[in-house]
Motif scaffolding. Structure first.
Motif, mmCIF file in Angstrom:
data_model
loop_
_atom_site.group_PDB
_atom_site.id
_atom_site.type_symbol
_atom_site.label_atom_id
_atom_site.label_comp_id
_atom_site.label_asym_id
_atom_site.label_seq_id
_atom_site.Cartn_x
_atom_site.Cartn_y
_atom_site.Cartn_z
ATOM 1 N N THR A 104 0.780 -1.080 -0.062
ATOM 2 C CA THR A 104 -0.050 -0.035 0.034
ATOM 3 C C THR A 104 0.727 1.174 0.016
ATOM 4 O O THR A 104 1.667 1.018 0.671
ATOM 5 N N ALA A 105 0.340 2.234 -0.612
ATOM 6 C CA ALA A 105 0.899 3.529 -0.566
ATOM 7 C C ALA A 105 1.250 4.208 0.738
ATOM 8 O O ALA A 105 0.569 4.105 1.738
ATOM 9 N N CYS A 106 2.287 5.036 0.834
ATOM 10 C CA CYS A 106 2.715 5.553 2.125
ATOM 11 C C CYS A 106 1.493 6.722 2.337
ATOM 12 O O CYS A 106 1.087 7.380 1.507
ATOM 13 N N GLY A 107 1.245 6.908 3.678
ATOM 14 C CA GLY A 107 0.349 7.779 3.954
ATOM 15 C C GLY A 107 0.817 8.762 4.949
ATOM 16 O O GLY A 107 1.774 8.554 5.673
ATOM 17 N N GLY A 108 0.026 9.695 5.437
ATOM 18 C CA GLY A 108 0.532 10.668 6.503
ATOM 19 C C GLY A 108 -0.820 11.170 6.985
ATOM 20 O O GLY A 108 -1.873 11.804 6.023
ATOM 21 N N SER A 109 -0.991 11.446 8.231
ATOM 22 C CA SER A 109 -2.086 12.128 8.821
ATOM 23 C C SER A 109 -2.437 13.664 8.364
ATOM 24 O O SER A 109 -3.266 14.170 8.563
ATOM 25 N N ILE B 205 5.572 13.448 6.827
ATOM 26 C CA ILE B 205 6.710 12.465 6.207
ATOM 27 C C ILE B 205 6.151 11.244 7.396
ATOM 28 O O ILE B 205 6.799 10.995 8.561
ATOM 29 N N ALA B 206 5.218 10.331 7.008
ATOM 30 C CA ALA B 206 4.883 9.277 8.004
ATOM 31 C C ALA B 206 4.638 8.253 6.791
ATOM 32 O O ALA B 206 3.628 7.884 6.473
ATOM 33 N N CYS B 207 5.461 7.331 6.930
ATOM 34 C CA CYS B 207 5.351 5.911 6.090
ATOM 35 C C CYS B 207 5.234 4.602 6.929
ATOM 36 O O CYS B 207 6.147 4.450 7.802
ATOM 37 N N PRO B 208 4.069 3.960 6.788
ATOM 38 C CA PRO B 208 3.906 2.618 7.406
ATOM 39 C C PRO B 208 4.881 1.970 6.910
ATOM 40 O O PRO B 208 5.360 1.993 5.677
ATOM 41 N N LEU C 82 12.690 6.413 -5.487
ATOM 42 C CA LEU C 82 12.801 7.245 -4.433
ATOM 43 C C LEU C 82 12.012 8.726 -4.507
ATOM 44 O O LEU C 82 11.510 8.916 -3.568
ATOM 45 N N GLY C 83 12.259 9.372 -5.583
ATOM 46 C CA GLY C 83 11.250 10.401 -5.790
ATOM 47 C C GLY C 83 9.955 10.246 -5.474
ATOM 48 O O GLY C 83 9.349 11.211 -5.023
ATOM 49 N N ASN C 84 9.325 9.328 -6.077
ATOM 50 C CA ASN C 84 8.011 9.041 -6.086
ATOM 51 C C ASN C 84 7.388 8.515 -4.535
ATOM 52 O O ASN C 84 6.269 8.994 -4.076
ATOM 53 N N TYR C 85 8.514 8.032 -3.970
ATOM 54 C CA TYR C 85 8.239 7.268 -2.539
ATOM 55 C C TYR C 85 8.176 8.573 -1.578
ATOM 56 O O TYR C 85 7.213 8.699 -0.675
ATOM 57 N N MET C 86 9.202 9.263 -1.555
ATOM 58 C CA MET C 86 9.042 10.564 -0.889
ATOM 59 C C MET C 86 7.812 11.435 -1.030
ATOM 60 O O MET C 86 7.318 12.016 0.005
ATOM 61 N N ALA C 87 7.410 11.452 -2.247
ATOM 62 C CA ALA C 87 6.312 12.398 -2.328
ATOM 63 C C ALA C 87 4.783 11.533 -2.030
ATOM 64 O O ALA C 87 4.162 12.235 -1.187
ATOM 65 N N THR C 88 4.863 10.205 -1.971
ATOM 66 C CA THR C 88 4.004 9.325 -1.692
ATOM 67 C C THR C 88 3.982 9.552 -0.011
ATOM 68 O O THR C 88 3.064 9.386 0.571
ATOM 69 N N CYS C 89 5.154 9.699 0.731
ATOM 70 C CA CYS C 89 5.137 9.831 1.922
ATOM 71 C C CYS C 89 4.822 11.190 2.325
ATOM 72 O O CYS C 89 4.435 11.202 3.759
ATOM 73 N N GLY C 90 4.381 11.986 1.792
ATOM 74 C CA GLY C 90 3.771 13.242 2.163
ATOM 75 C C GLY C 90 4.587 14.610 1.773
ATOM 76 O O GLY C 90 4.276 15.612 2.244
ATOM 77 N N SER D 235 17.612 12.057 -11.264
ATOM 78 C CA SER D 235 16.392 11.127 -11.645
ATOM 79 C C SER D 235 15.670 11.473 -10.385
ATOM 80 O O SER D 235 14.318 11.256 -10.653
ATOM 81 N N VAL D 236 16.191 11.579 -8.980
ATOM 82 C CA VAL D 236 15.299 11.772 -8.021
ATOM 83 C C VAL D 236 14.551 13.115 -8.332
ATOM 84 O O VAL D 236 13.187 13.065 -7.923
ATOM 85 N N ARG D 237 15.190 14.059 -8.787
ATOM 86 C CA ARG D 237 14.729 15.415 -8.915
ATOM 87 C C ARG D 237 13.537 15.147 -9.976
ATOM 88 O O ARG D 237 12.361 15.781 -9.638
ATOM 89 N N ALA D 238 13.726 14.601 -11.198
ATOM 90 C CA ALA D 238 12.833 14.742 -11.988
ATOM 91 C C ALA D 238 11.520 13.833 -11.342
ATOM 92 O O ALA D 238 10.526 14.238 -11.825
ATOM 93 N N ALA D 239 11.792 12.745 -10.928
ATOM 94 C CA ALA D 239 10.518 12.240 -10.442
ATOM 95 C C ALA D 239 9.672 12.921 -9.638
ATOM 96 O O ALA D 239 8.591 12.829 -9.392
ATOM 97 N N PHE D 240 10.383 13.568 -8.447
ATOM 98 C CA PHE D 240 9.713 14.253 -7.454
ATOM 99 C C PHE D 240 9.109 15.387 -8.022
ATOM 100 O O PHE D 240 7.788 15.718 -7.580
#
Length: 449
Positions: A26-31, A47-50, A206-214, A234-239
């Protein structure tokens, strides 16, 4: 020296590249939602990733379950493989699992009767890092020993210092850990290959994951070499493609020992998250960042610095920090076999890629019926695609000796090469640091290049 023939069509440069990433959890979430306001430190909001456990399906490294038919061909010289992997320098922590992966592959091959009727020989040499000339000296020694293939280096920067020397000698260079995108277009005469995916994939994940984490904003501290700047791009482009903004990016050079200026500028930009694209310089950089009030859960690391810091930092220093390492999670049965080779292993990064490199070289040698580097390289793509699936040397070589085409899939995941010698699909693992500053697996993401 007479120029060597091209052994396979190679891509002169990458003209188009699309990556599809499928989340296996499941995608990372944050409250809460991060904002652009805050005090003089990076913000923890959002920045709250299960961290669900990911086990993945097991791929057995066991043999074929029966006797391996002897090779019908015996060569006058045995296949000799060199390794150019780090036992000193900034990536020395990656050396033990990579060397163990090589040695496990050699053992299983020789237990199955060797290659072309003879046991495979292996010679290990240190690659050092780009601050020394160790790699060149080691390469000279390996080439002087008559190796057909060299597994390594781990560092893309080190590879750039020796790739022309190795491939110019007609020897296969096969890296289990090089990720710099620029190596895909290197003029290597078809002799450079790797089982690690390009940083275009790791950066995308990594870029997508940081965004998904909030995170809506990020800062970057980046090693100024082929690995660091390529991965950062690559991180910059994805984020940014995910709607985020890079508010600071600070570079440092190999050999630097002071990082206060870079850290001060990144923290002053008040990013939601900070990505450290470094090697073992992270040992100095992490305390500087956390000392300014940045929470470890706001830190994201990469394969160059995802290490065991239990004896480096005080407990809790990195608790909640996360990072990426290309490759699938090592399965339990594979770990047991690696530990039988090296009981001191605590990390398994790139062990599967190293093991697969040995098997692929051996299988390509069997397919070529030759121990010449150019002949081996000409068969590497063929043994990785469009044939009967197999995942160990004994099972694959049995098929080859029976006249079958094979498709080797190994411990690093599916192995299918592009014309440039790169994996066309791969996993990237996401990990989270615990209170003791070691890390555990969180999830795997799969992407195609």
């Amino acid at each position: 020296m007479t120029s060597l023939p091209q052994v396979a069509p190679r891509i002169a440069k990458l003209t188009a590249l699309s990556i599809g990433v499928a989340l296996l959890a499941t995608a990372c979430g944050g409250s809460s939602t991060p904002t652009s306001t805050g005090s003089g430190t990076a913000k923890a909001a959002g920045i709250a990733c299960p961290a669900p456990s990911a086990t993945g399906s097991a791929t057995s490294a066991a043999g074929a379950g029966g006797a391996v038919p002897p090779s019908a061909t015996t060569t006058p010289t045995a296949l000799k493989i060199g390794s150019l992997l780090p036992t000193t320098g900034s990536l020395a922590f990656l050396g033990p699992p990579e060397i163990a992966g090589v040695n496990l592959g050699i053992k299983e091959i020789n237990d199955a009767g060797g290659v072309l009727g003879k046991p495979v020989e292996v010679i290990h040499r240190d690659s050092g890092d780009t601050k020394t000339d160790i790699a060149t000296q080691s390469t000279n020694a390996l080439l002087g020993s008559g190796v057909s293939a060299i597994i390594g280096a781990a560092s893309s920067g080190v590879t750039k210092t020796v790739i022309n020397q190795i491939t110019g000698a007609g020897v296969v260079q096969f890296s289990p850990a090089n990720t710099a995108a620029e190596l895909s277009a290197w003029d290597d005469k078809g002799l450079y290959w790797r089982t690690a995916p390009s940083d275009i994939l790791q950066g995308r994940v990594l870029g997508n994951y940081m965004a998904t984490c909030g995170a809506q904003t990020i800062g970057l501290v980046v090693l100024n070499d082929a690995y660091g700047t390529g991965l950062a791009k690559s991180v910059r482009a994805a984020f940014e493609a995910a709607g985020g903004k890079v508010v600071a990016e600070e570079l440092f050079n190999t050999g630097d020992s002071q990082f206060s200026s870079q850290v001060d500028k990144v923290v002053a930009a008040k990013p939601d998250a900070i990505a450290l694209i470094t090697f073992d310089e992270a040992k100095s950089i992490v305390p500087l960042i956390t000392g300014k009030g940045v929470k470890p859960s706001q830190l994201f690391l990469v394969d160059g610095n995802m290490a065991d810091y239990s004896k480096v930092f005080q407990p809790g220093t990195l608790k909640g920090a996360q990072g990426t390492i290309p490759g699938t999670f090592a399965k339990d049965d594979f770990k047991k076999k690696l530990l039988a080779i090296d009981p001191a292993l605590k990390d398994y990064s790139y062990a599967g890629e190293s093991y697969d490199a040995v098997n692929l070289i051996a299988l390509a040698t069997e397919a070529a019926k030759s121990t010449k580097g150019v002949d081996i390289a000409a068969q590497l793509k063929a043994v990785s695609e469009v044939g009967e699936k197999c995942n160990t040397f004994p099972s694959c070589v049995t098929l080859l000796r029976g006249g079958k085409d094979i498709d080797y899939d190994g411990q690093s995941g599916p192995v299918t090469f592009s014309d440039a010698g790169d994996p066309t699909e791969a996993y990237v693992g996401i990990y989270e640091f615990q209170d003791d500053n070691t890390y555990k697996a969180v999830k795997e993401e799969f992407g195609k290049l």
